[in-house]
Design a protein around this motif. Sequence first.
Motif: not given
Length: 429
Positions: A210-213, A226-234, A363-365
């Motif tokens: 949902r955040l991606w959109t 998966r990268a976005l979800d992991a960024a949130l978890a990290l 995160l910038a990448v």
Amino acid sequence: MRDQEPSSAGPVGGERRLSTKEAAELLGVKPETVYAYVSRGQLSSRRVPGGRGSTFDAQEVEALARRNRRENGGSPGSGGELSVRTRITLIDKDRYYYRGVDATELAARHTYEEVAEWLWTGRLRPGVTFTAPEASVEVARRAVDALPEHAAPADRLRVATIAAATADPLRFDLSEDAVLGTARTLIPTLVAALPPVRHDRRGKGPLAHRLWTRLSGRPADEASLRALDAALALLVDHDLAASTLAVRVAASARAHAYAAVSAGLGVIEGPLHGAASGLAHRLLLDVLDHGDAAPVIADELRAGRRVPGLGHRLYSGEDPRARALFGLLEEIPRAEPALAAARDIVATTARHTPLHANVDLALAVLTASSGMLATAGETIFAVARTAGWIAHALEEYGERPLRMRPSGLYTGPKPPRPLPEEDLWTPRE
């Protein structure tokens, strides 16, 4: 249910004993926290002969109360750093742990929502997803839509938080169940209140989808999600960062969870905190435009600015969050140019000062390679950290109220001074 309180907690065996209620009052905590002290080995308890309750050595309780005041900055003019006991996050030797479990391993194996539940409760709930009541989403969305177009991410999220609070008549209930209920609905409300970049108003599925959109106009592949979800978890928590400390101060004054989160959002806009990834994003785009990091880094240093995205005061080596996120970004073909630019930044700066990449550069990448705005990293950071703020607020609600009250070291003129003279001011005709 706790043991029944003894009807009297007088001397037992010649020593003064306190009931659970009396011990809690002396320590300034809830009765449940007294039992937590026992489980941690900080207090000893004794069963009441012939009863079901427990009593506590008064001298031991008083010593713990004094130690709490000393460790929590209660001694005036101590001049030391504020130290706060927490069982949430440990940072140690270039690694960090959520409730004793390696945070990067949790992020690699579990979704953001699952990691948040672990942080809040110490239990994993496989497959859990957060959904928000439509009434909460609507009031938050209307408030955010009324903001100017140039409003910053923290502005939108702060307004959404306040709006959601007004729609929750039970927000002043600070019990653990109520606060957890708030957390599970507030976070998806914040995401849903953001204006969509792609026209997808779905309110279900993993939060990262949902955040991606709300951040990218591009369709998302599984590796990117998966990268976005992991960024949130990290990014869920990182010990007592500035925004987290603000949250704990608010919770110490018994502000409700929405108000505590709002306090964190008020701090996160700083360029040395949540907004740092935006600076790294812009630097990365400049390097991509030039095709070489050297002239871009030279301009930064010439202007007297520190190079964003490098180094971290808590890690002498590589930021473990950056290492984990870079590993996932390497699986995304379209991220390769931005990854190469990030490596160039690190290598070029190493000629001057050997610094490792931090999570802001990783995160910038992610944001630059996904067609997101420079402010997207701040949004990701704030949404992720909201779960950590809730965990710290919950922990603080179990402590003595108003303990986050350091004493000021006055350095002004010595009193008493005479009343100041009034300024004579004549208005112009």
